[in-house]
Design a protein around this motif. Structure first.
Motif, PDB file in Angstrom:
ATOM      1  N   ARG A  44       0.834  -1.203   0.000  1.00  0.00           N
ATOM      2  CA  ARG A  44       0.000   0.000   0.000  1.00  0.00           C
ATOM      3  C   ARG A  44       0.871   1.255   0.000  1.00  0.00           C
ATOM      4  O   ARG A  44       1.905   1.299   0.669  1.00  0.00           O
ATOM      5  N   ASP A  45       0.447   2.254  -0.767  1.00  0.00           N
ATOM      6  CA  ASP A  45       1.082   3.578  -0.701  1.00  0.00           C
ATOM      7  C   ASP A  45       0.456   4.279   0.498  1.00  0.00           C
ATOM      8  O   ASP A  45      -0.587   4.911   0.394  1.00  0.00           O
ATOM      9  N   ILE A  46       1.114   4.153   1.648  1.00  0.00           N
ATOM     10  CA  ILE A  46       0.520   4.644   2.895  1.00  0.00           C
ATOM     11  C   ILE A  46       0.513   6.169   2.956  1.00  0.00           C
ATOM     12  O   ILE A  46      -0.180   6.766   3.774  1.00  0.00           O
ATOM     13  N   ALA A  47       1.273   6.802   2.046  1.00  0.00           N
ATOM     14  CA  ALA A  47       1.301   8.271   2.020  1.00  0.00           C
ATOM     15  C   ALA A  47       0.191   8.846   1.142  1.00  0.00           C
ATOM     16  O   ALA A  47      -0.028  10.057   1.138  1.00  0.00           O
ATOM     17  N   HIS A  48      -0.504   7.990   0.415  1.00  0.00           N
ATOM     18  CA  HIS A  48      -1.547   8.478  -0.495  1.00  0.00           C
ATOM     19  C   HIS A  48      -2.805   8.847   0.296  1.00  0.00           C
ATOM     20  O   HIS A  48      -3.203   8.107   1.204  1.00  0.00           O
ATOM     21  N   PRO A  49      -3.441   9.961  -0.027  1.00  0.00           N
ATOM     22  CA  PRO A  49      -4.634  10.383   0.734  1.00  0.00           C
ATOM     23  C   PRO A  49      -5.800   9.402   0.634  1.00  0.00           C
ATOM     24  O   PRO A  49      -6.681   9.391   1.493  1.00  0.00           O
ATOM     25  N   TRP A  82       2.930  -1.399   4.412  1.00  0.00           N
ATOM     26  CA  TRP A  82       2.673   0.045   4.315  1.00  0.00           C
ATOM     27  C   TRP A  82       3.935   0.717   3.778  1.00  0.00           C
ATOM     28  O   TRP A  82       4.871   1.002   4.529  1.00  0.00           O
ATOM     29  N   ASN A  83       3.938   0.956   2.496  1.00  0.00           N
ATOM     30  CA  ASN A  83       5.129   1.477   1.823  1.00  0.00           C
ATOM     31  C   ASN A  83       5.139   3.009   1.769  1.00  0.00           C
ATOM     32  O   ASN A  83       4.140   3.658   2.017  1.00  0.00           O
ATOM     33  N   LYS A  84       6.289   3.563   1.406  1.00  0.00           N
ATOM     34  CA  LYS A  84       6.531   5.000   1.214  1.00  0.00           C
ATOM     35  C   LYS A  84       6.536   5.788   2.524  1.00  0.00           C
ATOM     36  O   LYS A  84       6.033   6.914   2.600  1.00  0.00           O
ATOM     37  N   LEU A  85       7.102   5.174   3.563  1.00  0.00           N
ATOM     38  CA  LEU A  85       7.284   5.905   4.829  1.00  0.00           C
ATOM     39  C   LEU A  85       8.114   7.162   4.628  1.00  0.00           C
ATOM     40  O   LEU A  85       7.989   8.120   5.396  1.00  0.00           O
ATOM     41  N   ASP A  86       8.986   7.148   3.613  1.00  0.00           N
ATOM     42  CA  ASP A  86       9.865   8.298   3.370  1.00  0.00           C
ATOM     43  C   ASP A  86       9.106   9.530   2.908  1.00  0.00           C
ATOM     44  O   ASP A  86       9.658  10.632   2.888  1.00  0.00           O
ATOM     45  N   LEU A  87       7.816   9.369   2.557  1.00  0.00           N
ATOM     46  CA  LEU A  87       7.050  10.506   2.049  1.00  0.00           C
ATOM     47  C   LEU A  87       6.140  11.148   3.088  1.00  0.00           C
ATOM     48  O   LEU A  87       5.439  12.111   2.776  1.00  0.00           O
ATOM     49  N   THR A 124       5.875  13.069  12.483  1.00  0.00           N
ATOM     50  CA  THR A 124       4.819  12.657  13.414  1.00  0.00           C
ATOM     51  C   THR A 124       4.019  11.487  12.850  1.00  0.00           C
ATOM     52  O   THR A 124       3.773  10.492  13.538  1.00  0.00           O
ATOM     53  N   THR A 125       3.616  11.600  11.590  1.00  0.00           N
ATOM     54  CA  THR A 125       2.860  10.524  10.936  1.00  0.00           C
ATOM     55  C   THR A 125       3.710   9.265  10.832  1.00  0.00           C
ATOM     56  O   THR A 125       3.224   8.148  11.042  1.00  0.00           O
ATOM     57  N   HIS A 126       4.982   9.449  10.532  1.00  0.00           N
ATOM     58  CA  HIS A 126       5.936   8.345  10.422  1.00  0.00           C
ATOM     59  C   HIS A 126       5.959   7.513  11.697  1.00  0.00           C
ATOM     60  O   HIS A 126       5.823   6.281  11.671  1.00  0.00           O
ATOM     61  N   GLU A 127       6.093   8.183  12.828  1.00  0.00           N
ATOM     62  CA  GLU A 127       6.157   7.487  14.113  1.00  0.00           C
ATOM     63  C   GLU A 127       4.831   6.798  14.422  1.00  0.00           C
ATOM     64  O   GLU A 127       4.797   5.663  14.910  1.00  0.00           O
TER      65      GLU A 127
END
Length: 388
Positions: free
Chosen positions: A254-259, A287-292, A296-299
């Motif tokens: 999953r693109d976890i950074a996608h809205p 859950w991919n794309k943690l770099d994006l 706060t969301t990352h943690e």
């Protein structure tokens, strides 16, 4: 989506609310005139409509606006045609395009006078140009299906050969542009096309991978899913997606950074269900794309993933979290083994050899009709045996 096609420059976009769809021109006359002026002012050559457009609506709007128009299905077909590389991919795109074109013949022609049929001066009224074109498309579809059947049979032979190899298959699935190919490349060291675009991967790619534990698996990268996938494409690409049915473990990337990541995940689940992927096949959510995402969301995502079973937060681009994921993949195949006694006739020599090749035979006794074998195997090995 348009940016996924080379050579196209997206000048602008607009959400047009339709209280009622106009059968002739889709939009009301005022909106058609407004858009015509805008297209002329900005020198637009191509208009994309994210939804279905009938042949009549397409013809009328193209004539009114003086542009080429593509609806959602037409655009996806263009993207697929640009991406396909293997023989199977090209054939599937051609087949889907013909199925789509066949639906566009109705009332889309101006030369509908009847052609004279029969021989000499005697004969019936003949057939319309639409009927002739439809028949030509049907003939081409039959030819393509025959070619595709040969390719599919070859793929099935490859699958049958892989079943004999004692390595489990791990399939990457997910919404288009979720980062599957980047994850595939990171895990395998391969160089599969991985770009920030829709449908970068159309043809399934498979590579052997040695996990940190030393266990070997086959990793499969598949075509990305998309919501409201046109029916022609679902049918045409079914053979490609059937690689997922062979998998022993599915990684849903999953693109976890996608809205709209939640909606995308639901679309993937629906398509997997339509393919016949049963709940019995183990599945990890990646859950991919943690770099994006921001810090706060990352943690927060890391905490959520740790709290849930079979969920892993990673960045395929930076490699963050991949060690945990690969360790879990390896552990998934350290399965519980069960023991059973099996009677096998002498005519099943291939199965007999396969069982010994898998190393699951504890003891063996010859009988009048065949072999009586004591086995110790995993559920995956039993499944493979049933498929021989």
């Amino acid at each position: 989506m348009a940016s996924a096609l080379p050579g196209l420059v997206v000048v602008g976009s607009e959400v047009v609310r339709l209280p009622r769809v106009q059968p002739g021109q889709l939009f009301g006359s005022g909106k058609v005139a407004e858009l015509k002026a805008r297209f002329a002012a900005e020198d637009i050559d191509l208009v994309l409509v994210d939804g279905p457009v009938t042949p009549v609506q397409q013809r009328n709007l193209e004539k009114e606006w003086g542009v080429k128009l593509l609806d959602r299905t037409g655009l996806i077909l263009e993207i697929f045609a640009d991406r396909a590389r293997t023989r199977e991919g090209v054939l599937q795109v051609e087949l889907a395009a013909l199925s789509y074109q066949r639906t566009r013949l109705v009332r889309a022609w101006t030369h509908l006078e009847r052609q004279r049929g029969g021989f000499g001066f005697v004969g019936g009224p003949g057939e319309t140009q639409i009927e002739a074109d439809r028949r030509a498309i049907d003939d081409q579809v039959i030819r393509l299906k025959r070619q595709l059947d040969k390719v599919v049979k070859t793929r099935e032979l490859h699958r049958a050969a892989r079943r004999k190899v004692p390595f489990p298959i791990v399939a990457l699935v997910g919404y288009t542009n979720a980062g599957k190919s980047t994850l595939f490349n990171r895990a395998t060291g391969a160089e599969v096309l991985a770009k920030d675009m829709l449908f970068a991967t159309l043809d399934p790619t498979m590579r052997g991978v040695t996990l940190p534990s030393g266990r070997k698996v086959i990793l499969s990268d598949t075509v990305g899913f998309i919501s409201d996938l046109p029916t022609q494409l679902v049918a045409a690409f079914r053979a490609t997606l059937e690689e997922v049915l062979e998998a022993d473990l599915i990684l849903h990337v999953r693109d976890i950074a996608h809205p709209e990541t939640v909606e995308q995940a639901a679309d993937v689940a629906d398509i997997l269900a339509s393919l016949g992927v049963k709940g019995g096949t183990p599945m990890f959510e990646v859950w991919n794309k943690l770099d994006l995402v921001d810090a706060t969301t990352h943690e927060g995502l890391l905490v959520q993933a740790r709290a849930r079973e079979n969920v892993f937060a990673v960045s395929a681009l930076t490699g963050e979290g991949l060690d945990l994921l690969l360790e879990a993949v390896s552990a998934a195949f350290d399965e519980e083994k069960t023991e059973r006694t099996l009677a096998l006739p002498f005519s099943e020599g291939r199965k007999h050899a396969w069982l010994h090749g898998e190393g699951v035979v504890l003891a063996e006794r010859e009988t009048e009709d065949g072999w009586e074998m004591d086995l110790r195997w995993t559920a995956r090995q039993e499944k493979r045996y049933r498929e021989l």
